[in-house]
Structure formats: structure tokens, C-alpha cells
Design a protein around this motif. Sequence first.
Motif, PDB file in Angstrom:
ATOM      1  N   ASN A  23       0.657  -1.185   0.011  1.00  0.00           N
ATOM      2  CA  ASN A  23       0.132   0.022   0.012  1.00  0.00           C
ATOM      3  C   ASN A  23       0.912   1.004   0.065  1.00  0.00           C
ATOM      4  OD1 ASN A  23      -2.504  -1.458   0.343  1.00  0.00           O
ATOM      5  ND2 ASN A  23      -2.347  -1.553   2.364  1.00  0.00           N
ATOM      6  N   LYS A  24       0.374   2.149  -0.959  1.00  0.00           N
ATOM      7  CA  LYS A  24       1.085   3.636  -0.652  1.00  0.00           C
ATOM      8  C   LYS A  24       0.630   4.217   0.370  1.00  0.00           C
ATOM      9  CE  LYS A  24       2.598   3.282  -5.619  1.00  0.00           C
ATOM     10  NZ  LYS A  24       2.964   4.305  -6.481  1.00  0.00           N
ATOM     11  N   ILE A  25       1.253   4.345   1.696  1.00  0.00           N
ATOM     12  CA  ILE A  25       0.799   5.077   2.636  1.00  0.00           C
ATOM     13  C   ILE A  25       1.405   6.137   3.104  1.00  0.00           C
ATOM     14  CG2 ILE A  25      -0.353   2.732   3.535  1.00  0.00           C
ATOM     15  CD1 ILE A  25       1.847   2.731   5.483  1.00  0.00           C
ATOM     16  N   TRP A  26       2.740   6.479   2.577  1.00  0.00           N
ATOM     17  CA  TRP A  26       3.467   7.510   3.287  1.00  0.00           C
ATOM     18  C   TRP A  26       3.627   8.522   2.151  1.00  0.00           C
ATOM     19  CZ3 TRP A  26       5.120   6.997   7.927  1.00  0.00           C
ATOM     20  CH2 TRP A  26       5.063   5.661   8.405  1.00  0.00           C
ATOM     21  N   LYS A  27       3.401   9.763   2.826  1.00  0.00           N
ATOM     22  CA  LYS A  27       3.805  11.006   2.228  1.00  0.00           C
ATOM     23  C   LYS A  27       5.047  11.516   2.547  1.00  0.00           C
ATOM     24  CE  LYS A  27      -0.894  12.480   1.626  1.00  0.00           C
ATOM     25  NZ  LYS A  27      -2.016  13.297   1.843  1.00  0.00           N
ATOM     26  N   ILE A  28       5.922  12.129   1.761  1.00  0.00           N
ATOM     27  CA  ILE A  28       7.077  13.083   2.039  1.00  0.00           C
ATOM     28  C   ILE A  28       6.969  14.253   1.949  1.00  0.00           C
ATOM     29  CG2 ILE A  28       9.508  13.105   1.786  1.00  0.00           C
ATOM     30  CD1 ILE A  28       9.401  10.265   0.562  1.00  0.00           C
ATOM     31  N   LYS A  29       6.935  15.267   2.784  1.00  0.00           N
ATOM     32  CA  LYS A  29       6.837  16.567   2.565  1.00  0.00           C
ATOM     33  C   LYS A  29       7.821  17.203   1.696  1.00  0.00           C
ATOM     34  CE  LYS A  29       5.085  20.182   5.412  1.00  0.00           C
ATOM     35  NZ  LYS A  29       4.977  20.792   6.848  1.00  0.00           N
ATOM     36  N   GLY A  30       6.899  17.840   0.601  1.00  0.00           N
ATOM     37  CA  GLY A  30       7.879  18.455  -0.471  1.00  0.00           C
ATOM     38  C   GLY A  30       7.715  17.335  -1.815  1.00  0.00           C
ATOM     39  N   PHE A  31       7.277  16.208  -1.575  1.00  0.00           N
ATOM     40  CA  PHE A  31       7.371  15.176  -2.785  1.00  0.00           C
ATOM     41  C   PHE A  31       5.903  15.146  -3.079  1.00  0.00           C
ATOM     42  CE2 PHE A  31      11.357  14.680  -1.272  1.00  0.00           C
ATOM     43  CZ  PHE A  31      11.995  13.750  -2.067  1.00  0.00           C
ATOM     44  N   GLU A  32       5.507  14.903  -4.523  1.00  0.00           N
ATOM     45  CA  GLU A  32       4.215  14.613  -5.041  1.00  0.00           C
ATOM     46  C   GLU A  32       4.043  13.167  -4.721  1.00  0.00           C
ATOM     47  OE1 GLU A  32       2.016  16.495  -7.019  1.00  0.00           O
ATOM     48  OE2 GLU A  32       3.265  18.152  -6.634  1.00  0.00           O
ATOM     49  N   GLY A  33       2.728  12.865  -4.556  1.00  0.00           N
ATOM     50  CA  GLY A  33       2.336  11.552  -4.371  1.00  0.00           C
ATOM     51  C   GLY A  33       2.328  10.792  -3.093  1.00  0.00           C
ATOM     52  N   THR A  34       2.217   9.371  -3.074  1.00  0.00           N
ATOM     53  CA  THR A  34       2.562   8.654  -1.925  1.00  0.00           C
ATOM     54  C   THR A  34       3.291   7.529  -2.303  1.00  0.00           C
ATOM     55  OG1 THR A  34       0.421   7.532  -2.491  1.00  0.00           O
ATOM     56  CG2 THR A  34       0.214   9.146  -0.858  1.00  0.00           C
ATOM     57  N   PHE A  35       3.733   6.951  -1.301  1.00  0.00           N
ATOM     58  CA  PHE A  35       4.888   5.866  -1.408  1.00  0.00           C
ATOM     59  C   PHE A  35       4.736   4.714  -0.552  1.00  0.00           C
ATOM     60  CE2 PHE A  35       6.378  10.147  -1.867  1.00  0.00           C
ATOM     61  CZ  PHE A  35       7.262  10.076  -3.254  1.00  0.00           C
ATOM     62  N   THR A  36       5.149   3.526  -1.023  1.00  0.00           N
ATOM     63  CA  THR A  36       5.111   2.231  -0.195  1.00  0.00           C
ATOM     64  C   THR A  36       6.198   2.146   0.425  1.00  0.00           C
ATOM     65  OG1 THR A  36       6.519   0.990  -1.855  1.00  0.00           O
ATOM     66  CG2 THR A  36       4.019   0.959  -2.292  1.00  0.00           C
ATOM     67  N   ASP A  37       6.295   1.171   1.550  1.00  0.00           N
ATOM     68  CA  ASP A  37       7.313   1.266   2.419  1.00  0.00           C
ATOM     69  C   ASP A  37       8.665   0.847   1.556  1.00  0.00           C
ATOM     70  OD1 ASP A  37       6.057   1.233   4.967  1.00  0.00           O
ATOM     71  OD2 ASP A  37       5.632  -0.759   4.816  1.00  0.00           O
ATOM     72  N   GLU A  38       8.670   0.045   0.514  1.00  0.00           N
ATOM     73  CA  GLU A  38       9.641  -0.306  -0.301  1.00  0.00           C
ATOM     74  C   GLU A  38      10.106   1.043  -1.029  1.00  0.00           C
ATOM     75  OE1 GLU A  38       6.802  -2.128  -0.420  1.00  0.00           O
ATOM     76  OE2 GLU A  38       7.464  -4.048   0.104  1.00  0.00           O
ATOM     77  N   ASP A  39       9.295   1.883  -1.735  1.00  0.00           N
ATOM     78  CA  ASP A  39       9.573   3.013  -2.403  1.00  0.00           C
ATOM     79  C   ASP A  39      10.577   3.947  -1.384  1.00  0.00           C
ATOM     80  OD1 ASP A  39       7.885   2.270  -4.597  1.00  0.00           O
ATOM     81  OD2 ASP A  39       6.245   3.582  -3.757  1.00  0.00           O
ATOM     82  N   LEU A  40       9.887   4.124  -0.077  1.00  0.00           N
ATOM     83  CA  LEU A  40      10.537   4.980   0.988  1.00  0.00           C
ATOM     84  C   LEU A  40      12.186   4.405   1.089  1.00  0.00           C
ATOM     85  CD1 LEU A  40      10.430   7.235   2.901  1.00  0.00           C
ATOM     86  CD2 LEU A  40       9.088   5.986   4.395  1.00  0.00           C
ATOM     87  N   ILE A  41      12.052   3.331   1.205  1.00  0.00           N
ATOM     88  CA  ILE A  41      13.191   2.595   1.742  1.00  0.00           C
ATOM     89  C   ILE A  41      14.353   2.846   0.389  1.00  0.00           C
ATOM     90  CG2 ILE A  41      14.632   0.318   2.122  1.00  0.00           C
ATOM     91  CD1 ILE A  41      12.106  -0.391   3.760  1.00  0.00           C
ATOM     92  N   ALA A  42      13.867   2.581  -0.742  1.00  0.00           N
ATOM     93  CA  ALA A  42      14.698   2.877  -1.891  1.00  0.00           C
ATOM     94  C   ALA A  42      15.143   4.438  -1.902  1.00  0.00           C
ATOM     95  CB  ALA A  42      13.813   2.503  -3.297  1.00  0.00           C
ATOM     96  N   LEU A  43      14.479   5.215  -1.781  1.00  0.00           N
ATOM     97  CA  LEU A  43      14.481   6.633  -1.894  1.00  0.00           C
ATOM     98  C   LEU A  43      15.776   7.228  -0.686  1.00  0.00           C
ATOM     99  CD1 LEU A  43      11.142   8.297  -2.111  1.00  0.00           C
ATOM    100  CD2 LEU A  43      13.202   8.435  -3.873  1.00  0.00           C
ATOM    101  N   ILE A  44      15.691   6.499   0.331  1.00  0.00           N
ATOM    102  CA  ILE A  44      16.483   6.654   1.613  1.00  0.00           C
ATOM    103  C   ILE A  44      18.164   6.032   0.873  1.00  0.00           C
ATOM    104  CG2 ILE A  44      17.192   5.902   3.834  1.00  0.00           C
ATOM    105  CD1 ILE A  44      14.077   5.738   4.475  1.00  0.00           C
ATOM    106  N   ARG A  45      18.035   4.886   0.713  1.00  0.00           N
ATOM    107  CA  ARG A  45      19.227   4.131   0.133  1.00  0.00           C
ATOM    108  C   ARG A  45      20.056   4.773  -1.181  1.00  0.00           C
ATOM    109  NH1 ARG A  45      17.425  -1.991   1.017  1.00  0.00           N
ATOM    110  NH2 ARG A  45      18.014  -2.214   3.194  1.00  0.00           N
ATOM    111  N   GLU A  46      19.240   5.549  -2.027  1.00  0.00           N
ATOM    112  CA  GLU A  46      19.510   6.420  -3.125  1.00  0.00           C
ATOM    113  C   GLU A  46      20.100   7.791  -2.559  1.00  0.00           C
ATOM    114  OE1 GLU A  46      16.383   6.138  -5.604  1.00  0.00           O
ATOM    115  OE2 GLU A  46      16.654   3.862  -6.160  1.00  0.00           O
TER     116      GLU A  46
END
Length: 61
Positions: free
Chosen positions: A4-27
Motif C-alpha cells: 500500500n502507498k501509505i507514506w507522504k514525504i513533505k515536498g514530494f508529489e504522491g504517496t509511497f510504499t514502504d519499499e519506495d521509501l526505503i529505496a529513496l533513502i538508500r539512493e
Amino acid sequence: MTKNKIWKIKGFEGTFTDEDLIALIREGQVRSDYLLKSKDMKKWIALKESIYQYYMEDKKK
């Protein structure tokens, strides 16, 4: 982890899954001071204050 896309990141468009968020952190696309929120949360929290701090690279090494 949930798909599920449950996360919002302030300043980013859209919502993110746990996997999306982890990938953004690692990158390195999000920093520890970026703010996160889910639909169940009333306030934004800093990434460094969340469970996702585990995925942040330790810059002190």
C-alpha cells in the motif's frame, strides 16, 4: 511489507510504499530531516525519528 502507498514525504508529489521509501533513502534522495506522514498520523515526523532511520547511512563512520 505492505504494498500500500501509505507514506507522504513533505515536498514530494504522491504517496509511497514502504519499499519506495526505503529505496529513496538508500539512493540518498531523502535526508534524515525530511518529514514523513501517513494517513493514520496527525503530525509530520522527521525520518530520523521514525523506524526508517535504520536505513540511513551512518555518516559518522
